[in-house]
Design a protein around this motif. Structure first.
Motif, short mmCIF file in Angstrom:
data_model
loop_
_atom_site.label_atom_id
_atom_site.label_comp_id
_atom_site.label_asym_id
_atom_site.label_seq_id
_atom_site.Cartn_x
_atom_site.Cartn_y
_atom_site.Cartn_z
N LEU A 192 0.80 1.09 -2.85
CA LEU A 192 0.91 0.19 -2.01
C LEU A 192 1.50 -1.02 -2.57
O LEU A 192 0.60 -1.66 -3.72
N LYS A 193 2.68 -1.58 -2.27
CA LYS A 193 3.23 -2.87 -2.76
C LYS A 193 3.37 -3.99 -1.70
O LYS A 193 3.85 -3.85 -0.97
N GLY A 194 2.52 -5.01 -2.22
CA GLY A 194 2.59 -6.34 -1.45
C GLY A 194 2.30 -6.17 -0.20
O GLY A 194 3.14 -6.65 0.90
N VAL A 195 1.25 -5.22 0.39
CA VAL A 195 0.98 -5.44 1.74
C VAL A 195 0.25 -6.67 1.91
O VAL A 195 -0.85 -7.02 1.33
N ARG A 196 0.80 -7.56 2.96
CA ARG A 196 0.33 -8.95 3.30
C ARG A 196 -0.13 -8.85 4.49
O ARG A 196 0.47 -8.38 5.50
N LEU A 197 -0.99 -9.60 4.99
CA LEU A 197 -1.56 -10.11 6.36
C LEU A 197 -1.30 -11.46 6.25
O LEU A 197 -1.72 -12.24 5.55
N ARG A 198 -0.96 -11.90 7.44
CA ARG A 198 -0.74 -13.27 7.98
C ARG A 198 -0.57 -13.45 9.39
O ARG A 198 -0.78 -12.61 10.25
N THR A 199 -1.06 -14.71 9.62
CA THR A 199 -0.85 -14.97 11.18
C THR A 199 0.40 -15.30 11.73
O THR A 199 1.20 -15.37 10.88
N VAL A 200 0.58 -14.85 13.02
CA VAL A 200 1.92 -14.90 13.66
C VAL A 200 1.81 -16.36 14.68
O VAL A 200 1.08 -16.53 15.31
N GLY A 201 2.82 -17.30 14.01
CA GLY A 201 2.59 -18.38 14.67
C GLY A 201 4.09 -18.92 15.25
O GLY A 201 5.03 -18.12 15.02
N GLU A 202 4.45 -20.05 16.09
CA GLU A 202 5.65 -20.12 16.83
C GLU A 202 6.47 -20.77 15.58
O GLU A 202 7.90 -20.31 15.74
N THR A 203 5.97 -21.47 14.84
CA THR A 203 7.00 -22.19 13.96
C THR A 203 6.75 -21.76 12.52
O THR A 203 7.28 -21.98 11.68
N GLU A 204 5.51 -21.65 12.02
CA GLU A 204 5.05 -21.05 10.77
C GLU A 204 4.10 -20.12 10.98
O GLU A 204 3.18 -19.86 11.75
N SER A 205 3.85 -19.40 9.50
CA SER A 205 2.74 -18.52 9.71
C SER A 205 1.94 -18.81 8.31
O SER A 205 2.23 -19.44 7.62
N THR A 206 0.69 -18.18 8.29
CA THR A 206 -0.19 -18.45 7.20
C THR A 206 -0.69 -17.16 6.59
O THR A 206 -0.84 -16.29 7.17
N GLU A 207 -0.55 -17.11 5.20
CA GLU A 207 -0.84 -16.06 4.44
C GLU A 207 -2.32 -15.76 4.32
O GLU A 207 -3.34 -16.66 4.00
N LEU A 208 -2.92 -14.57 4.85
CA LEU A 208 -4.20 -14.35 4.77
C LEU A 208 -4.65 -13.43 3.81
O LEU A 208 -5.76 -13.28 3.65
N GLY A 209 -3.69 -12.54 3.16
CA GLY A 209 -4.34 -11.78 2.19
C GLY A 209 -3.27 -10.75 1.79
O GLY A 209 -2.14 -10.84 2.30
N GLN A 210 -3.77 -10.10 0.79
CA GLN A 210 -2.57 -9.13 0.10
C GLN A 210 -3.35 -8.03 -0.78
O GLN A 210 -4.42 -8.23 -1.31
N ILE A 211 -2.72 -6.58 -0.61
CA ILE A 211 -3.44 -5.53 -1.16
C ILE A 211 -2.21 -4.92 -2.00
O ILE A 211 -1.07 -4.78 -1.49
N ASP A 212 -2.63 -4.58 -3.26
CA ASP A 212 -1.84 -3.84 -4.12
C ASP A 212 -2.61 -2.75 -4.61
O ASP A 212 -3.82 -3.11 -5.03
N ALA A 213 -2.04 -1.50 -4.73
CA ALA A 213 -3.10 -0.41 -5.08
C ALA A 213 -2.14 0.69 -5.57
O ALA A 213 -1.03 0.86 -5.22
N THR A 214 -2.80 1.50 -6.56
CA THR A 214 -2.23 2.65 -7.07
C THR A 214 -3.32 3.51 -7.42
O THR A 214 -4.26 3.33 -7.89
N VAL A 215 -3.24 4.76 -6.52
CA VAL A 215 -4.20 5.92 -6.50
C VAL A 215 -3.72 7.10 -6.74
O VAL A 215 -2.65 7.49 -6.00
N PRO A 216 -4.27 7.87 -7.68
CA PRO A 216 -3.71 9.29 -7.71
C PRO A 216 -3.90 10.05 -6.44
O PRO A 216 -4.95 9.92 -5.79
N LEU A 217 -2.91 10.91 -6.03
CA LEU A 217 -3.17 11.66 -5.01
C LEU A 217 -2.53 12.90 -4.77
O LEU A 217 -1.03 12.76 -4.61
N ASP A 218 -2.99 14.01 -5.04
CA ASP A 218 -2.23 14.98 -5.02
C ASP A 218 -2.94 16.03 -3.58
O ASP A 218 -3.90 16.21 -3.54
N PHE A 219 -1.72 16.18 -2.88
CA PHE A 219 -2.06 16.94 -1.65
C PHE A 219 -2.87 18.27 -1.75
O PHE A 219 -3.77 18.50 -0.80
#
Length: 409
Positions: A192-219
């Motif tokens: 996961l690269k730069g997964v960001r959470l922000r508010t939705v505003g009419e004129t501007e938005s506010t950054e609320l958080g971010q997730i970066d992750a690398t996890v082994p995953l073999d189906f």
């Protein structure tokens, strides 16, 4: 046993012709049309399939509409190689009324509760014999409602190939929150690269958080929890949350927490799936009941430490009328054990402690109606340990109320 029934009504007509050479198709002529099929009561309007070809390759075009007034349509074209079992193609879906799609899906036993609209454009190709496929699907202009929740708006680009999956250009909105970022699954690694959470505003938005992750995953390991947690590869998780309102979280999960405030969090984990290490912090600010209350806003802080298969926590609760209440404890953190034996969670041993130093009772006057004097002290030192099946509470609570006075009505 009941006969298999397909809830189709109407007619489908046309012509189909094949030519063969040594058992292989070398000529194809197909023209099918339907002026008015229906499936489970939902109209399948103007189905059209046209395919022509000489030699092993044949070109085709198709189109169809579903629902009243062709609210949902699909159009596509492509080429099929009957000799090599290869194909290329593209399709455009205009989903103007997803509730009609859900209604048709319920005829197959799928309990879909959705409404709204979306557009999907697909382009791809592959080989059926080699089971190799690659392509891209673009979701755009989506406004989808799941059950009775708010509409999810936005779009993303989903890509796939024989050795990877990806999601890019993700921008989804729910209520006043927006999720942006990208992810991929390749070389048995989920990223996961730069997964960001922000508010939705009419004129501007506010950054609320971010997730970066690398996890082994073999189906192939998903069906066996032991091999899943033994996967080679490094884990790296970074989570940051900045002043996310509890009311926004409540709206997201459609549940009233009964409390207002904000949350800040930081989490860093490294290591492997079977041996995580790291820590983080969680801070709750401006905590107060969502209804009318005389309680002063409180704060709470919690520090986390993960090492050697255990989770240790310590923190404090701060309220203007009370001295700092400290919290501490530890518990096993063995996800591979819980995955193999979920019932073992109730047998995991934990140890939690809470301490409130001696405090004066004068603050009670602010919250107890009619109280004019409150002289005395209170203190507590508690411990909760054992297991969920057999918890043990110990410690002591001491108090002294030398004078309590109430106003006469």
């Amino acid at each position: 046993a009941s006969a298999f029934e397909v809830p189709l009504a109407g007619s489908l007509g046309g012509t189909v012709g094949f030519g063969f050479t040594k058992g292989s198709i070398d000529q194809l002529s197909c023209e099918l049309r339907s002026p008015g099929l229906s499936y489970g009561g939902a109209g399948l309007d103007d189905i059209e399939l046209i395919a022509t070809g000489e030699g092993p390759q044949s070109d085709f075009e198709f189109s169809a509409g579903l629902g009243e007034e062709r609210a949902n349509t699909i159009k596509g074209s492509g080429t099929v190689d009957f000799a090599e079992l290869g194909y290329t193609g593209g399709a455009d879906l205009a989903l103007g009324d997803l509730s009609q799609v859900a209604e048709a899906a319920r005829e197959f036993g799928a309990d879909l509760q959705l409404a709204g609209s979306a557009k999907v454009k697909w382009q791809g190709g592959g080989n059926l014999d080699a089971r190799e496929h690659s392509g891209e699907a673009v979701l755009s202009e989506a406004s989808v409602t799941l059950r009775d929740g708010d509409a999810i708006r936005g779009g993303l680009v989903f890509g796939y190939s024989p050795d990877s999956l990806s999601a890019t250009g993700c921008q989804l909105e729910l209520g006043r929150l927006s999720l942006l970022g990208e992810g991929s699954l390749a070389n048995d690694t989920l990223e996961l690269k730069g997964v960001r959470l922000r508010t939705v505003g009419e004129t501007e938005s506010t950054e609320l958080g971010q997730i970066d992750a690398t996890v082994p995953l073999d189906f192939e390991s998903l069906s066996d929890t032991e091999t899943f947690f033994d996967q080679p590869g490094d884990v790296s998780v970074r989570v940051r949350i900045n002043e996310l309102a509890l009311s926004d979280i409540a709206a997201l999960v459609q549940k009233d927490f009964g409390v207002l405030g904000t949350i800040d969090a930081k989490l860093d984990l490294d290591g492997s799936l079977s041996a995580l290490a790291g820590g983080g912090e969680v801070k709750l600010s401006g905590l107060k009941p969502s209804g009318e209350s005389k309680l002063a806003a409180a704060e709470a802080g919690l520090r986390l430490d993960v090492a050697d298969g255990r989770l240790a926590v310590d923190g404090e609760f701060l309220q203007p009328d009370l001295p700092p209440i400290t919290l501490s404890g530890s518990a096993p953190l063995r996800p591979e054990k819980l995955a193999n034996d979920p019932a073992s969670l109730s047998r995991q041993r934990f140890d939690l402690r809470a301490h409130c130093p001696t405090t004066q009772l004068a603050w009670l006057r602010r919250y107890v109606p009619g109280m004019t004097h409150a002289d005395g002290t209170f203190a507590a030192d508690l411990r909760l340990s054992g297991t969920a099946d057999e918890p043990q509470l110990s410690g002591q609570i001491t108090g002294e109320a030398s004078l309590l006075k109430f106003r006469r009505e």
